[in-house]
Design a protein around this motif. Sequence first.
Motif, PDB file in Angstrom:
ATOM      1  N   ARG A   1       0.836  -1.189   0.000  1.00  0.00           N
ATOM      2  CA  ARG A   1       0.000   0.000   0.000  1.00  0.00           C
ATOM      3  C   ARG A   1       0.870   1.238   0.000  1.00  0.00           C
ATOM      4  O   ARG A   1       1.976   1.243   0.527  1.00  0.00           O
ATOM      5  CB  ARG A   1      -0.877   0.025   1.244  1.00  0.00           C
ATOM      6  N   THR A   2       0.341   2.299  -0.561  1.00  0.00           N
ATOM      7  CA  THR A   2       0.995   3.599  -0.486  1.00  0.00           C
ATOM      8  C   THR A   2       0.688   4.167   0.889  1.00  0.00           C
ATOM      9  O   THR A   2      -0.477   4.291   1.269  1.00  0.00           O
ATOM     10  CB  THR A   2       0.460   4.543  -1.583  1.00  0.00           C
ATOM     11  N   GLY A   3       1.735   4.459   1.673  1.00  0.00           N
ATOM     12  CA  GLY A   3       1.492   4.976   3.008  1.00  0.00           C
ATOM     13  C   GLY A   3       2.769   5.375   3.710  1.00  0.00           C
ATOM     14  O   GLY A   3       3.844   5.414   3.114  1.00  0.00           O
ATOM     15  N   VAL A   4       2.621   5.672   5.007  1.00  0.00           N
ATOM     16  CA  VAL A   4       3.764   6.112   5.797  1.00  0.00           C
ATOM     17  C   VAL A   4       3.672   5.514   7.196  1.00  0.00           C
ATOM     18  O   VAL A   4       2.597   5.410   7.779  1.00  0.00           O
ATOM     19  CB  VAL A   4       3.874   7.661   5.828  1.00  0.00           C
ATOM     20  N   PHE A   5       4.822   5.087   7.698  1.00  0.00           N
ATOM     21  CA  PHE A   5       4.960   4.446   8.998  1.00  0.00           C
ATOM     22  C   PHE A   5       5.823   5.370   9.864  1.00  0.00           C
ATOM     23  O   PHE A   5       6.963   5.653   9.512  1.00  0.00           O
ATOM     24  CB  PHE A   5       5.618   3.082   8.811  1.00  0.00           C
ATOM     25  N   PHE A   6       5.257   5.877  10.948  1.00  0.00           N
ATOM     26  CA  PHE A   6       5.981   6.784  11.843  1.00  0.00           C
ATOM     27  C   PHE A   6       6.500   6.047  13.067  1.00  0.00           C
ATOM     28  O   PHE A   6       5.822   5.187  13.624  1.00  0.00           O
ATOM     29  CB  PHE A   6       5.049   7.897  12.354  1.00  0.00           C
TER      30      PHE A   6
ATOM     31  N   TYR B   1       2.881  14.946   1.796  1.00  0.00           N
ATOM     32  CA  TYR B   1       1.945  15.206   2.889  1.00  0.00           C
ATOM     33  C   TYR B   1       2.697  15.909   4.014  1.00  0.00           C
ATOM     34  O   TYR B   1       3.871  15.623   4.251  1.00  0.00           O
ATOM     35  CB  TYR B   1       1.358  13.897   3.439  1.00  0.00           C
ATOM     36  N   GLN B   2       2.008  16.785   4.702  1.00  0.00           N
ATOM     37  CA  GLN B   2       2.576  17.422   5.886  1.00  0.00           C
ATOM     38  C   GLN B   2       2.220  16.555   7.099  1.00  0.00           C
ATOM     39  O   GLN B   2       1.199  15.863   7.092  1.00  0.00           O
ATOM     40  CB  GLN B   2       1.977  18.809   6.099  1.00  0.00           C
ATOM     41  N   TYR B   3       3.060  16.604   8.125  1.00  0.00           N
ATOM     42  CA  TYR B   3       2.706  15.934   9.376  1.00  0.00           C
ATOM     43  C   TYR B   3       3.054  16.808  10.566  1.00  0.00           C
ATOM     44  O   TYR B   3       3.951  17.642  10.509  1.00  0.00           O
ATOM     45  CB  TYR B   3       3.348  14.551   9.488  1.00  0.00           C
ATOM     46  N   GLU B   4       2.268  16.621  11.630  1.00  0.00           N
ATOM     47  CA  GLU B   4       2.474  17.301  12.904  1.00  0.00           C
ATOM     48  C   GLU B   4       2.422  16.241  13.990  1.00  0.00           C
ATOM     49  O   GLU B   4       1.529  15.394  13.994  1.00  0.00           O
ATOM     50  CB  GLU B   4       1.375  18.336  13.145  1.00  0.00           C
ATOM     51  N   VAL B   5       3.387  16.291  14.907  1.00  0.00           N
ATOM     52  CA  VAL B   5       3.449  15.315  15.992  1.00  0.00           C
ATOM     53  C   VAL B   5       3.455  16.074  17.315  1.00  0.00           C
ATOM     54  O   VAL B   5       4.251  17.010  17.493  1.00  0.00           O
ATOM     55  CB  VAL B   5       4.710  14.435  15.874  1.00  0.00           C
ATOM     56  N   LYS B   6       2.560  15.661  18.235  1.00  0.00           N
ATOM     57  CA  LYS B   6       2.459  16.322  19.530  1.00  0.00           C
ATOM     58  C   LYS B   6       2.413  15.257  20.627  1.00  0.00           C
ATOM     59  O   LYS B   6       1.677  14.283  20.512  1.00  0.00           O
ATOM     60  CB  LYS B   6       1.192  17.177  19.613  1.00  0.00           C
ATOM     61  N   GLY B   7       3.212  15.465  21.664  1.00  0.00           N
ATOM     62  CA  GLY B   7       3.210  14.567  22.810  1.00  0.00           C
ATOM     63  C   GLY B   7       3.203  15.389  24.082  1.00  0.00           C
ATOM     64  O   GLY B   7       3.858  16.431  24.156  1.00  0.00           O
ATOM     65  N   VAL B   8       2.472  14.939  25.086  1.00  0.00           N
ATOM     66  CA  VAL B   8       2.406  15.648  26.361  1.00  0.00           C
ATOM     67  C   VAL B   8       3.800  15.685  26.974  1.00  0.00           C
ATOM     68  O   VAL B   8       4.450  14.645  27.119  1.00  0.00           O
ATOM     69  CB  VAL B   8       1.397  14.972  27.320  1.00  0.00           C
ATOM     70  N   GLY B   9       4.278  16.899  27.288  1.00  0.00           N
ATOM     71  CA  GLY B   9       5.597  17.057  27.884  1.00  0.00           C
ATOM     72  C   GLY B   9       6.722  17.191  26.868  1.00  0.00           C
ATOM     73  O   GLY B   9       7.897  17.187  27.240  1.00  0.00           O
ATOM     74  N   TYR B  10       6.357  17.310  25.568  1.00  0.00           N
ATOM     75  CA  TYR B  10       7.359  17.409  24.501  1.00  0.00           C
ATOM     76  C   TYR B  10       7.077  18.604  23.606  1.00  0.00           C
ATOM     77  O   TYR B  10       5.924  19.017  23.452  1.00  0.00           O
ATOM     78  CB  TYR B  10       7.357  16.141  23.625  1.00  0.00           C
ATOM     79  N   GLN B  11       8.123  19.131  22.977  1.00  0.00           N
ATOM     80  CA  GLN B  11       7.944  20.141  21.941  1.00  0.00           C
ATOM     81  C   GLN B  11       7.326  19.466  20.722  1.00  0.00           C
ATOM     82  O   GLN B  11       7.603  18.300  20.448  1.00  0.00           O
ATOM     83  CB  GLN B  11       9.288  20.767  21.562  1.00  0.00           C
ATOM     84  N   ASP B  12       6.505  20.201  19.988  1.00  0.00           N
ATOM     85  CA  ASP B  12       5.871  19.659  18.788  1.00  0.00           C
ATOM     86  C   ASP B  12       6.915  19.400  17.703  1.00  0.00           C
ATOM     87  O   ASP B  12       7.937  20.073  17.641  1.00  0.00           O
ATOM     88  CB  ASP B  12       4.825  20.634  18.238  1.00  0.00           C
ATOM     89  N   GLY B  13       6.640  18.415  16.867  1.00  0.00           N
ATOM     90  CA  GLY B  13       7.472  18.117  15.710  1.00  0.00           C
ATOM     91  C   GLY B  13       6.626  18.231  14.454  1.00  0.00           C
ATOM     92  O   GLY B  13       5.409  18.071  14.505  1.00  0.00           O
ATOM     93  N   SER B  14       7.264  18.507  13.325  1.00  0.00           N
ATOM     94  CA  SER B  14       6.524  18.580  12.064  1.00  0.00           C
ATOM     95  C   SER B  14       7.477  18.334  10.907  1.00  0.00           C
ATOM     96  O   SER B  14       8.696  18.344  11.077  1.00  0.00           O
ATOM     97  CB  SER B  14       5.848  19.951  11.904  1.00  0.00           C
ATOM     98  N   GLY B  15       6.897  18.095   9.746  1.00  0.00           N
ATOM     99  CA  GLY B  15       7.724  17.858   8.578  1.00  0.00           C
ATOM    100  C   GLY B  15       6.874  17.480   7.381  1.00  0.00           C
ATOM    101  O   GLY B  15       5.657  17.611   7.397  1.00  0.00           O
ATOM    102  N   THR B  16       7.560  16.992   6.355  1.00  0.00           N
ATOM    103  CA  THR B  16       6.916  16.574   5.114  1.00  0.00           C
ATOM    104  C   THR B  16       7.340  15.145   4.792  1.00  0.00           C
ATOM    105  O   THR B  16       8.513  14.809   4.912  1.00  0.00           O
ATOM    106  CB  THR B  16       7.332  17.498   3.949  1.00  0.00           C
ATOM    107  N   ALA B  17       6.377  14.323   4.416  1.00  0.00           N
ATOM    108  CA  ALA B  17       6.648  12.956   3.963  1.00  0.00           C
ATOM    109  C   ALA B  17       6.182  12.851   2.516  1.00  0.00           C
ATOM    110  O   ALA B  17       5.012  13.102   2.225  1.00  0.00           O
ATOM    111  CB  ALA B  17       5.907  11.947   4.834  1.00  0.00           C
ATOM    112  N   THR B  18       7.102  12.528   1.619  1.00  0.00           N
ATOM    113  CA  THR B  18       6.749  12.370   0.213  1.00  0.00           C
ATOM    114  C   THR B  18       6.584  10.881  -0.082  1.00  0.00           C
ATOM    115  O   THR B  18       7.536  10.110   0.047  1.00  0.00           O
ATOM    116  CB  THR B  18       7.817  12.993  -0.699  1.00  0.00           C
TER     117      THR B  18
END
Length: 93
Positions: A3-8, A60-77
């Motif tokens: 499948r076309t997708g992304v694994f984080f 695609y753009q992504y945003e990652v948020k965790g309690v007690g952590y700074q947010d992360g973001s980026g692009t996955a092609t």
Amino acid sequence: RARTGVFFTVTSSGSPVPEASVRVFDPIDPTQYDTTILTDQFGRAYFPHEASSTMLPQAYQYEVKGVGYQDGSGTATLVLNEMKSEEVSLNPL
């Protein structure tokens, strides 16, 4: 067929970050794809999460948020019929 997708994998200082919120969206038209799920106990999240959902071979753009952590973001092609792997490291607050 793959499948076309992304694994984080979301970590902090090499340790998994469980229950981090991972949002993946189409930056040009979020109505086409905009999904948020939580990472599992190993800090992993898969998109598309639902079997009926599909992702196109594009950026695609992504945003990652965790309690007690700074947010992360980026692009996955994404590439057609390939599962892309993205590793995101979050810094503690």
